[in-house]
Enzyme design. Sequence first.
Site: not given
Ligand SMILES: Cc1cc2nc3c(=O)[nH]c(=O)nc-3n(C[C@H](O)[C@H](O)[C@H](O)COP(=O)(O)OP(=O)(O)OC[C@H]3O[C@@H](n4cnc5c(N)ncnc54)[C@H](O)[C@@H]3O)c2cc1C
Length: 310
Positions: A184, A233, A303
């Site tokens: 992560r 999580s 996380e």
């Molecule tokens: C219902 C649910 C289920 C989930 N299941 C999983 C799972 O099975 N496995 C898992 O690993 N995660 C899971 N997650 C967590 C989440 O979906 C992941 O961590 C996902 O990859 C985050 O992506 P995001 O675009 O929403 O990031 P954000 O929440 O918007 O950002 C996360 C981080 O990434 C950075 N970031 C985002 N985009 C960029 C960019 N273009 N350049 C630089 N930095 C950037 C942000 O600054 C921040 O630090 C789950 C979440 C939910 C709500």
Amino acid sequence: MDERLKRESMKLKFDELKKIYGDNVYKDEILSKYSWFNLGGPSEIFFRPNSVAQLSSFLREVKKINKKITILGAGSNTLIRDSGVNGVTIKLGSKFSFLNLINDDTIHAGAATLDKNISNFARDNSLSNFEFLSCIPGSLGGGIVMNSGCYKNEISKILVSVEVIDSNGKIFEIEKNKINFFYRGCDLPDNLIILSAKLKGFKLDKSKIENKQNEFINKKKDSQPSQIKTCGSTFKNTKNFKAWELIKKSNCDKMFVGEAKISPKHCNFFVNEGNAKASEIEQLINKTKEKVFEKTGINLELEIKIIGER
Ligand SMILES: Cc1cc2nc3c(=O)[nH]c(=O)nc-3n(C[C@H](O)[C@H](O)[C@H](O)COP(=O)(O)OP(=O)(O)OC[C@H]3O[C@@H](n4cnc5c(N)ncnc54)[C@H](O)[C@@H]3O)c2cc1C
């Protein structure tokens, strides 16, 4: 500087940016709609670039006014505090969501592309390795920063390279083997914005890919809640224990603060039941961490990311 002077100087800076970037830059944009918790106060300056050239120019302007930059992806892993975010928040616009097949087994995808869309595009092109992305709700950029994954897969395993832009507006590509990925997370510097990435799979029969996608989606449906305001999580698993086991063992699973609750289906999922404040989710996180430490001696690590002013 006193408050009035600060506000006036801020207004001047915003007006300058507004003149150049027009409708792509907003003041005091409420961020709750950009987080899966549906929580969060305003962003001092909010920018949605519509091209790489515009983003590059904006970063150079922001450098002159010395503002902190925060990047938001799909907001599925980010709790935004009620007081909002000082400085500039950047969320990549729709031009950063694209998918191209660049050869038989490699996809080039924009950083704002949703993981689910990457998975479906790969399936439609008979490319396996991307099935797990069908059940992660984030964008590619967030997925790379978080090294997201499930069921023994993670993004770093399919990554070839990332294209990034730095705070001077300079664009370059980084090969996967130059980045240190771990559970992560990864060590990409905070000042880099991911623009796109190349991802590699292997050829497989479409129906087999579809079956695997469905298997993962159903597994998730059985074990995790859906249709709720959560960021998935909350805490990372430890080397020896799942975070949910430690939370349950410490009798935290029924705790709540106001409308901030813990999902009865999966006690590592913290939930905004409707009218929670971000501060209540944060208090629930801190209470859980303390109780788990008292009971087990284990210090749970977050996380999810928490951003914004206290
Ligand atoms: C219902 C649910 C289920 C989930 N299941 C999983 C799972 O099975 N496995 C898992 O690993 N995660 C899971 N997650 C967590 C989440 O979906 C992941 O961590 C996902 O990859 C985050 O992506 P995001 O675009 O929403 O990031 P954000 O929440 O918007 O950002 C996360 C981080 O990434 C950075 N970031 C985002 N985009 C960029 C960019 N273009 N350049 C630089 N930095 C950037 C942000 O600054 C921040 O630090 C789950 C979440 C939910 C709500």
